[in-house]
Design a protein around this motif. Structure first.
Motif, PDB file in Angstrom:
ATOM      1  N   LYS A   1       1.127  -1.216   0.271  1.00  0.00           N
ATOM      2  CA  LYS A   1      -0.482   0.008  -0.257  1.00  0.00           C
ATOM      3  C   LYS A   1       0.409   0.914   0.049  1.00  0.00           C
ATOM      4  CE  LYS A   1      -4.489   0.806   0.171  1.00  0.00           C
ATOM      5  NZ  LYS A   1      -5.091  -0.698   0.268  1.00  0.00           N
ATOM      6  N   TYR A   2       1.918   1.328   0.788  1.00  0.00           N
ATOM      7  CA  TYR A   2       2.775   2.149   1.540  1.00  0.00           C
ATOM      8  C   TYR A   2       3.386   2.295  -0.806  1.00  0.00           C
ATOM      9  CZ  TYR A   2       6.664   5.222   2.807  1.00  0.00           C
ATOM     10  OH  TYR A   2       7.192   6.164   3.410  1.00  0.00           O
ATOM     11  N   MET A   3       3.678   1.614  -0.939  1.00  0.00           N
ATOM     12  CA  MET A   3       4.497   1.668  -2.266  1.00  0.00           C
ATOM     13  C   MET A   3       3.388   2.257  -3.647  1.00  0.00           C
ATOM     14  SD  MET A   3       7.312   0.725  -2.189  1.00  0.00           S
ATOM     15  CE  MET A   3       8.088   0.841  -4.263  1.00  0.00           C
ATOM     16  N   GLU A   4       2.327   1.816  -3.417  1.00  0.00           N
ATOM     17  CA  GLU A   4       1.086   2.188  -4.292  1.00  0.00           C
ATOM     18  C   GLU A   4       1.102   3.291  -4.291  1.00  0.00           C
ATOM     19  OE1 GLU A   4      -0.975  -1.876  -5.466  1.00  0.00           O
ATOM     20  OE2 GLU A   4      -1.896  -0.303  -3.600  1.00  0.00           O
ATOM     21  N   THR A   5       1.450   4.053  -2.720  1.00  0.00           N
ATOM     22  CA  THR A   5       1.039   5.390  -2.660  1.00  0.00           C
ATOM     23  C   THR A   5       1.364   6.724  -2.910  1.00  0.00           C
ATOM     24  OG1 THR A   5       0.254   4.727   0.075  1.00  0.00           O
ATOM     25  CG2 THR A   5      -0.108   7.075  -0.304  1.00  0.00           C
ATOM     26  N   ILE A   6       3.325   5.794  -2.975  1.00  0.00           N
ATOM     27  CA  ILE A   6       4.143   7.037  -3.140  1.00  0.00           C
ATOM     28  C   ILE A   6       4.099   6.701  -4.467  1.00  0.00           C
ATOM     29  CG2 ILE A   6       6.887   6.471  -4.024  1.00  0.00           C
ATOM     30  CD1 ILE A   6       6.757   5.149  -0.965  1.00  0.00           C
ATOM     31  N   ILE A   7       3.714   5.732  -5.681  1.00  0.00           N
ATOM     32  CA  ILE A   7       4.068   5.956  -7.305  1.00  0.00           C
ATOM     33  C   ILE A   7       2.424   6.609  -7.418  1.00  0.00           C
ATOM     34  CG2 ILE A   7       3.883   4.526  -9.001  1.00  0.00           C
ATOM     35  CD1 ILE A   7       4.726   2.294  -7.821  1.00  0.00           C
ATOM     36  N   ASN A   8       1.145   6.703  -6.772  1.00  0.00           N
ATOM     37  CA  ASN A   8       0.447   7.133  -7.486  1.00  0.00           C
ATOM     38  C   ASN A   8       0.717   8.705  -7.072  1.00  0.00           C
ATOM     39  OD1 ASN A   8      -1.766   5.776  -8.109  1.00  0.00           O
ATOM     40  ND2 ASN A   8      -2.656   5.659  -6.348  1.00  0.00           N
ATOM     41  N   SER A   9       1.404   8.907  -6.076  1.00  0.00           N
ATOM     42  CA  SER A   9       1.819  10.739  -5.095  1.00  0.00           C
ATOM     43  C   SER A   9       2.981  10.953  -6.599  1.00  0.00           C
ATOM     44  CB  SER A   9       2.257  11.023  -3.765  1.00  0.00           C
ATOM     45  OG  SER A   9       3.191   9.871  -3.827  1.00  0.00           O
ATOM     46  N   LEU A  10       3.523  10.200  -7.111  1.00  0.00           N
ATOM     47  CA  LEU A  10       4.196  10.521  -8.700  1.00  0.00           C
ATOM     48  C   LEU A  10       3.486  11.406  -9.439  1.00  0.00           C
ATOM     49  CD1 LEU A  10       6.869   8.135  -9.399  1.00  0.00           C
ATOM     50  CD2 LEU A  10       7.162  10.355  -7.641  1.00  0.00           C
ATOM     51  N   ASN A  11       3.846  12.313 -10.062  1.00  0.00           N
ATOM     52  CA  ASN A  11       2.420  13.065 -10.513  1.00  0.00           C
ATOM     53  C   ASN A  11       3.190  12.403 -12.299  1.00  0.00           C
ATOM     54  OD1 ASN A  11       5.271  14.574 -10.952  1.00  0.00           O
ATOM     55  ND2 ASN A  11       3.747  16.685  -9.898  1.00  0.00           N
ATOM     56  N   GLU A  12       3.851  11.821 -12.768  1.00  0.00           N
ATOM     57  CA  GLU A  12       4.658  10.988 -13.860  1.00  0.00           C
ATOM     58  C   GLU A  12       3.700  10.094 -14.029  1.00  0.00           C
ATOM     59  OE1 GLU A  12       8.280  12.653 -14.772  1.00  0.00           O
ATOM     60  OE2 GLU A  12       6.451  13.983 -14.866  1.00  0.00           O
ATOM     61  N   PRO A  13       3.343   9.545 -15.456  1.00  0.00           N
ATOM     62  CA  PRO A  13       2.526   7.844 -15.400  1.00  0.00           C
ATOM     63  C   PRO A  13       3.223   7.011 -15.613  1.00  0.00           C
ATOM     64  CG  PRO A  13       1.882   9.921 -16.935  1.00  0.00           C
ATOM     65  CD  PRO A  13       3.028  10.756 -16.143  1.00  0.00           C
ATOM     66  N   ILE A  14       2.855   5.754 -14.565  1.00  0.00           N
ATOM     67  CA  ILE A  14       3.640   4.673 -14.758  1.00  0.00           C
ATOM     68  C   ILE A  14       2.777   4.037 -15.344  1.00  0.00           C
ATOM     69  CG2 ILE A  14       5.347   3.089 -13.589  1.00  0.00           C
ATOM     70  CD1 ILE A  14       6.113   5.370 -11.731  1.00  0.00           C
ATOM     71  N   ILE A  15       3.176   2.916 -15.717  1.00  0.00           N
ATOM     72  CA  ILE A  15       2.721   1.735 -15.930  1.00  0.00           C
ATOM     73  C   ILE A  15       3.124   0.221 -16.398  1.00  0.00           C
ATOM     74  CG2 ILE A  15       0.701   0.556 -17.686  1.00  0.00           C
ATOM     75  CD1 ILE A  15       0.510   3.349 -18.911  1.00  0.00           C
ATOM     76  N   ALA A  16       2.823  -0.681 -15.592  1.00  0.00           N
ATOM     77  CA  ALA A  16       3.750  -2.189 -15.055  1.00  0.00           C
ATOM     78  C   ALA A  16       2.897  -3.314 -15.479  1.00  0.00           C
ATOM     79  CB  ALA A  16       4.330  -2.049 -13.852  1.00  0.00           C
ATOM     80  N   LEU A  17       2.944  -3.936 -16.474  1.00  0.00           N
ATOM     81  CA  LEU A  17       3.294  -4.555 -17.571  1.00  0.00           C
ATOM     82  C   LEU A  17       3.939  -6.260 -16.865  1.00  0.00           C
ATOM     83  CD1 LEU A  17       3.036  -3.217 -21.060  1.00  0.00           C
ATOM     84  CD2 LEU A  17       0.915  -3.275 -19.395  1.00  0.00           C
ATOM     85  N   ASN A  18       3.179  -7.623 -17.456  1.00  0.00           N
ATOM     86  CA  ASN A  18       4.294  -9.201 -17.169  1.00  0.00           C
ATOM     87  C   ASN A  18       4.196  -8.853 -18.353  1.00  0.00           C
ATOM     88  OD1 ASN A  18       1.615  -9.762 -18.621  1.00  0.00           O
ATOM     89  ND2 ASN A  18       0.530 -10.374 -16.557  1.00  0.00           N
ATOM     90  N   ASN A  19       4.984 -10.146 -18.859  1.00  0.00           N
ATOM     91  CA  ASN A  19       4.834 -10.599 -19.603  1.00  0.00           C
ATOM     92  C   ASN A  19       4.211 -10.905 -21.072  1.00  0.00           C
ATOM     93  OD1 ASN A  19       8.216 -10.796 -19.545  1.00  0.00           O
ATOM     94  ND2 ASN A  19       8.330 -12.659 -18.809  1.00  0.00           N
ATOM     95  N   ASP A  20       3.308 -11.523 -20.509  1.00  0.00           N
ATOM     96  CA  ASP A  20       1.550 -10.981 -22.008  1.00  0.00           C
ATOM     97  C   ASP A  20       1.295 -10.022 -21.669  1.00  0.00           C
ATOM     98  OD1 ASP A  20       2.289 -14.219 -21.600  1.00  0.00           O
ATOM     99  OD2 ASP A  20       0.812 -14.749 -18.968  1.00  0.00           O
ATOM    100  N   MET A  21       1.862  -9.086 -21.402  1.00  0.00           N
ATOM    101  CA  MET A  21       1.591  -7.765 -21.712  1.00  0.00           C
ATOM    102  C   MET A  21       0.180  -7.343 -21.073  1.00  0.00           C
ATOM    103  SD  MET A  21       3.502  -6.140 -23.540  1.00  0.00           S
ATOM    104  CE  MET A  21       3.666  -5.056 -24.424  1.00  0.00           C
ATOM    105  N   GLU A  22      -0.800  -8.231 -19.378  1.00  0.00           N
ATOM    106  CA  GLU A  22      -1.497  -8.098 -18.514  1.00  0.00           C
ATOM    107  C   GLU A  22      -1.093  -6.794 -17.933  1.00  0.00           C
ATOM    108  OE1 GLU A  22      -3.259 -11.953 -19.154  1.00  0.00           O
ATOM    109  OE2 GLU A  22      -2.407 -11.875 -17.448  1.00  0.00           O
ATOM    110  N   VAL A  23      -2.183  -5.611 -17.727  1.00  0.00           N
ATOM    111  CA  VAL A  23      -1.576  -4.811 -16.914  1.00  0.00           C
ATOM    112  C   VAL A  23      -1.517  -4.801 -15.855  1.00  0.00           C
ATOM    113  CG1 VAL A  23      -2.160  -2.087 -16.138  1.00  0.00           C
ATOM    114  CG2 VAL A  23      -2.566  -3.340 -18.062  1.00  0.00           C
ATOM    115  N   LEU A  24      -0.540  -4.822 -14.652  1.00  0.00           N
ATOM    116  CA  LEU A  24       0.202  -5.313 -13.447  1.00  0.00           C
ATOM    117  C   LEU A  24      -0.284  -4.351 -12.534  1.00  0.00           C
ATOM    118  CD1 LEU A  24       2.784  -7.093 -13.264  1.00  0.00           C
ATOM    119  CD2 LEU A  24       0.658  -7.901 -13.465  1.00  0.00           C
TER     120      LEU A  24
END
Ligand code: ADP
Length: 487
Positions: free
Chosen positions: A136-159
């Protein structure tokens, strides 16, 4: 009762019965030997003794058989239950409890087992909650960044996707997490471009290289915005200590709108200044011409030297302003080509003529290598002549004294013409073969004056014609710059 008491009691009973059986058998035997077995007086005694032997023998067999089955079963059953419980715990089922109460030892084992599993359950839930809190802490940090970030797995699904990405891509979290990014990109242009960029990352084609360089232009935050896209592979070992394996990708968008605005202000500024400077520099050169022509009177040798110095610096200034004007045209995307049919030799001759004075100064001999038959080109002569002049000027300047430079042309195939400029100077280290085409880059340690713009402009001019410009160079042996153009 404990197992030891149980075993002692059972075996004791069996031994006692066997002793009784033996005693009775001995008594019987004594009776048989003491009395005449055929006498009627011995018969009832004998029969009684026989019945006792039979009863006690049968009882001993019954007790023995019952012990044979019950004692192993009474040990095997709890051991089996214990083995199953351990298996469950090994599979992370920490809610498993044992209830072995029949034997004292097993009751003790089951009490200790239950205590151990309870502790493991407590530890597991605290670890899980700690991990959840960390996530949750990590998600809050990433969410509070004002740079868009997307993480995908090897099957190109949105993680994972942060709020900023959802805003920019105009998507809703619940429609995205766990879904295939390729499927989503069918209805989302921006996501499609990001996914294509991921493919471009592993491609070395000219188009892919060009796309990689260009920032992403998006309508976001109520204005036209520019983003630099960065693709990062997520690497993780399958097991502790094993080699890293790619398990997915992170797409990061850096908002560079502010820099882009500053950059375009800089380009406009450079373009205006260099344009404005051209007129006074040309006026200086014209005045110099008048002085050198001696129309206004002869110059003494000192004055002539001064005039030559002024000419050299003014020409250099004019060259730099020309380069700055060209780069600002390219950067502003205002490069316009005026192509016409030209023989490659005309372009080569122009470059040779433009470099004659410089070649004499550097004591470098220029050679032309031109085939008898070669196709004509359809190019903007001014631009390609500028490129060749610049390449030949570099070849002359970066050659050793009394060196030579070759400019020539050949046809590698039916559809292309190559024009090359070769020198036998100190060469360029392979690690700079790409950087020398970046604006303002100069190989560290280059002593001769220069702006670092010539090769960058040359590549842009050649690219605009659908051609390529590359270098082959070996340290200590020299360099060959080749321009390939469609013929
Ligand atoms: P400039 O020559 O004005 O510095 P260029 O863009 O033409 O700018 O060249 C960039 C750099 O590449 C130069 O500073 C020089 O270090 C290197 N370079 C270019 N041509 C040659 C060459 N023929 N031999 C060795 N180095 C070269």
């Amino acid at each position: 009762m404990n197992i030891k008491a149980k075993l002692t009691f059972s075996i004791g009973v069996l031994v006692a019965m066997i002793i009784l059986l033996v005693v009775l058998s001995i008594l019987n035997l004594q009776m048989l030997t003491a009395t005449d077995p055929d006498s009627p007086a011995a018969e009832p005694g004998l029969q009684r003794a026989l019945i006792w032997v039979l009863v006690i023998g049968a009882a001993s067999i019954a007790v023995g058989v019952s012990m044979l089955f019950r004692i192993p079963a009474s040990i095997e059953q709890p051991v089996k239950e214990l083995a199953n419980a351990i298996q469950e715990v090994a599979n992370h089922n920490y809610s498993k409890r044992l209830n072995l109460t029949r034997d004292h030892e097993f009751a003790e084992v089951s009490k200790n087992f239950n205590r151990m599993v309870m502790r493991m359950e407590e530890y597991d839930s605290s670890l899980l909650s700690e991990m959840m809190a960390a996530k949750k802490y990590m998600e809050t940090i990433i969410n509070s960044l004002n740079e868009p970030i997307i993480a995908l797995n090897n099957d190109m699904e949105v993680l994972y996707i942060n709020e900023e990405s959802l805003n920019v891509l105009n998507l809703r979290r619940e429609d995205v997490i766990g879904r295939s990014s390729q499927a989503l990109s069918l209805h989302n242009d921006l996501l499609r471009r990001l996914i294509r960029g991921l493919v471009d990352e592993n491609s070395d084609s000219k188009e892919a290289r060009k796309r990689k360089k260009e920032p992403l232009k998006i309508y976001a935050y109520d204005k036209e915005s520019y983003f630099q896209v960065k693709y990062i592979n997520i690497l993780q070992p399958e097991k502790e200590g094993e080699v890293m394996q790619k398990v997915g990708y992170i797409i990061m968008l850096k908002n560079i709108t502010e820099f882009k605005e500053l950059d375009s202000a800089k380009t406009t500024f450079i373009s205006t200044i260099s344009h404005e400077l051209k007129t006074p520099i040309s006026a200086i050169l014209m005045s110099l011409q008048l002085l050198e022509d001696k129309r206004l009177g002869a110059l003494n040798s000192e004055q002539a030297d001064l005039a030559a110095g002024i000419r050299e610096n003014s020409e250099r200034l004019l060259e730099i302003t020309g380069e700055l004007l060209n780069i600002s045209l390219v950067e502003a995307g205002k490069l316009q080509l005026k192509p016409k049919v030209t023989k490659p030799i005309e372009l080569i001759e122009y470059a040779v003529k433009a470099n004659r004075v410089q070649a004499e100064r550097f004591n470098v001999q220029i050679e032309v290598d031109y085939p008898e038959k070669i196709k004509k080109l359809f190019v903007d002569c001014e631009k390609i002549a500028w490129v060749l002049t610049n390449l030949l000027s570099n070849a002359v300047r970066y050659s050793s004294e009394q060196g030579r430079a070759v400019i020539g042309a050949y046809q590698p195939d039916e559809g292309h013409v190559c024009i090359y400029v070769q020198d036998f100077g100190k060469g360029i280290s392979p690690r700079f073969h790409e950087s020398i085409f970046e604006p303002y880059f100069r190989v560290p340690g280059t002593k001769l004056q220069g702006s670092g713009l010539g090769l960058s402009i040359s590549r842009d001019f050649v690219d605009a014609h659908g051609g390529t410009l590359y270098v082959d160079s070996e340290m200590g042996k020299g360099s060959t710059f080749t321009v390939t153009l469609p013929a």
